[in-house]
Scaffold this motif. Structure first.
Motif, PDB file in Angstrom:
ATOM      1  N   LEU A 135      40.997  40.610  40.370  1.00 55.05           N
ATOM      2  CA  LEU A 135      42.598  39.953  39.477  1.00 55.05           C
ATOM      3  C   LEU A 135      42.538  38.623  39.481  1.00 55.05           C
ATOM      4  CD1 LEU A 135      44.106  41.130  37.152  1.00 55.05           C
ATOM      5  CD2 LEU A 135      45.367  42.336  39.222  1.00 55.05           C
ATOM      6  N   GLN A 143      35.761  37.842  33.069  1.00 58.50           N
ATOM      7  CA  GLN A 143      37.259  37.960  34.178  1.00 58.50           C
ATOM      8  C   GLN A 143      37.330  39.483  33.568  1.00 58.50           C
ATOM      9  OE1 GLN A 143      36.546  35.681  32.135  1.00 58.50           O
ATOM     10  NE2 GLN A 143      38.319  33.670  33.455  1.00 58.50           N
ATOM     11  N   SER A 144      37.231  39.744  32.254  1.00 62.10           N
ATOM     12  CA  SER A 144      38.067  41.340  31.548  1.00 62.10           C
ATOM     13  C   SER A 144      36.582  42.458  32.495  1.00 62.10           C
ATOM     14  CB  SER A 144      38.271  41.529  30.215  1.00 62.10           C
ATOM     15  OG  SER A 144      36.364  41.166  29.528  1.00 62.10           O
ATOM     16  N   LEU A 203      42.955  36.068  36.612  1.00 59.37           N
ATOM     17  CA  LEU A 203      43.939  34.970  36.559  1.00 59.37           C
ATOM     18  C   LEU A 203      44.732  33.803  36.547  1.00 59.37           C
ATOM     19  CD1 LEU A 203      46.572  37.988  37.265  1.00 59.37           C
ATOM     20  CD2 LEU A 203      45.914  37.800  35.043  1.00 59.37           C
ATOM     21  N   TRP A 204      43.896  33.722  37.212  1.00 52.69           N
ATOM     22  CA  TRP A 204      43.499  32.150  37.658  1.00 52.69           C
ATOM     23  C   TRP A 204      43.415  31.097  36.889  1.00 52.69           C
ATOM     24  CZ3 TRP A 204      39.807  29.248  39.307  1.00 52.69           C
ATOM     25  CH2 TRP A 204      39.878  27.586  40.013  1.00 52.69           C
ATOM     26  N   GLY A 207      43.923  33.095  32.797  1.00 49.63           N
ATOM     27  CA  GLY A 207      44.811  34.024  32.820  1.00 49.63           C
ATOM     28  C   GLY A 207      45.372  35.284  31.984  1.00 49.63           C
ATOM     29  N   VAL A 208      46.286  35.819  31.504  1.00 45.76           N
ATOM     30  CA  VAL A 208      46.471  36.857  30.945  1.00 45.76           C
ATOM     31  C   VAL A 208      45.285  37.435  29.480  1.00 45.76           C
ATOM     32  CG1 VAL A 208      47.651  39.005  30.121  1.00 45.76           C
ATOM     33  CG2 VAL A 208      48.773  37.741  32.034  1.00 45.76           C
ATOM     34  N   SER A 240      42.751  36.678  29.176  1.00 46.94           N
ATOM     35  CA  SER A 240      40.849  37.240  29.860  1.00 46.94           C
ATOM     36  C   SER A 240      40.801  38.484  29.618  1.00 46.94           C
ATOM     37  CB  SER A 240      40.543  36.040  30.658  1.00 46.94           C
ATOM     38  OG  SER A 240      41.325  36.686  32.086  1.00 46.94           O
ATOM     39  N   LEU A 241      41.903  38.987  30.100  1.00 47.96           N
ATOM     40  CA  LEU A 241      41.692  40.273  29.955  1.00 47.96           C
ATOM     41  C   LEU A 241      41.669  41.799  29.081  1.00 47.96           C
ATOM     42  CD1 LEU A 241      43.979  41.117  33.652  1.00 47.96           C
ATOM     43  CD2 LEU A 241      41.745  40.624  33.392  1.00 47.96           C
TER      44      LEU A 241
END
Length: 280
Positions: free
Chosen positions: A40, A167-168, A44-45, A48-49, A51-52
């Motif tokens: 996680l 990322q997701s 986020l790095w 960012g949000v 990407s989820l």
């Protein structure tokens, strides 16, 4: 893919250590929960949000179910099987990926590669001999179930990569394994011993790094090309078995593994020929 195999081998050594004191569902939960904070933070790095964001929940949920099934079955097998033996049986996964890439991804697999797949499956039958750790072993069959889940999950990554971010895929898989396996483990939950804290942390770090590497590999690479690199796990399995538990594979295990690895290497060679023919 080579890095992923190395990290996952170290993680599996930790899971085998934990499997002696905790139920398989709990170990699977600890694997997901220990890796989730690292995954996680990286997601986020790096993205960012946003990407989820999930575009295909159905495929994410399918990967979650496959992930829990794969982890629980593999951890159950590690309670009794050496790492090298479990890996040798698990080597059927790249063969399954290559075979499944035809109906699910539309990739072409010629008669020579189908022959190699059939020979590899014969190698699996050698490993599953009807004695010792063979066909009557529930642990060996559990590894086969785990390998099938791995193959289907790898195919799902290829499809998800068209719409969803890496990322997701990583974050939601770890979250689903932690929550799903945790819910199933809750009735028989065993208090975690403080001495196992470092092992759990190591599983989390190695698992997160391995998950990143393998997700990236299957996102950008052709499944039937990179899957045979999974065979390098046998080297890690033998080294870890010998150094941590003082065991080595027997002759039948070496024979079955050799047949499967040879078929996988032939698949890799045929894939290169196929690619070079299409893109001279």
């Amino acid at each position: 893919m080579l890095a992923a195999v190395a990290f996952f081998s170290l993680m599996d050594a930790g899971l085998k250590t934990l499997s002696t004191g905790y139920p398989p569902f709990q170990v699977a939960c600890l694997r997901g929960a220990a890796s989730l904070p690292f995954v996680l933070a990286w997601a986020l790095w790096s993205g960012g949000v946003a990407s989820l964001r999930v575009h295909r929940w159905s495929l994410h949920l399918l990967r979650g179910v496959l992930g829990v099934t794969m982890m629980v079955c593999f951890v159950y097998a590690l309670q009794t099987l050496p790492l090298s033996t479990a890996y040798s049986i698990f080597f059927v996964a790249p063969l399954l990926i290559t075979a499944l890439s035809v109906p699910l991804l539309g990739e072409r697999v010629g008669p020579r590669r189908w022959t190699a797949i059939a020979i590899g499956l014969l190698g699996v039958l050698v490993l599953l001999r009807p004695s010792g750790e063979g066909l009557v072993s529930v642990a060996a069959l559990a590894v086969l179930v785990a390998a099938t889940g791995y193959a289907l999950s790898a195919i799902a990554v290829r499809v998800l990569g068209r719409t969803d971010s890496m990322q997701s895929m990583m974050v939601w898989l770890m979250a689903m394994i932690a929550v799903g396996a945790g819910a199933l483990a809750w009735p028989d939950w065993v208090p975690i011993r403080a001495a196992d804290g470092w092992v759990i942390l190591g599983v989390g770090v190695a698992g997160a790094l391995g998950q990143y590497a393998i997700t990236e590999a299957f996102r950008v690479g052709e499944a039937s090309l990179i899957a045979p690199l999974e065979y390098t796990a046998l080297v890690w399995g033998v080294l870890l078995d010998l150094s941590l538990w003082g065991v080595l594979p027997d002759a039948i295990t070496w024979l079955g593994a050799a047949i499967i690895v040879a078929s996988g290497l032939y698949l890799l060679r045929r894939e290169r020929v196929h690619v070079e023919a299409e893109h001279p």
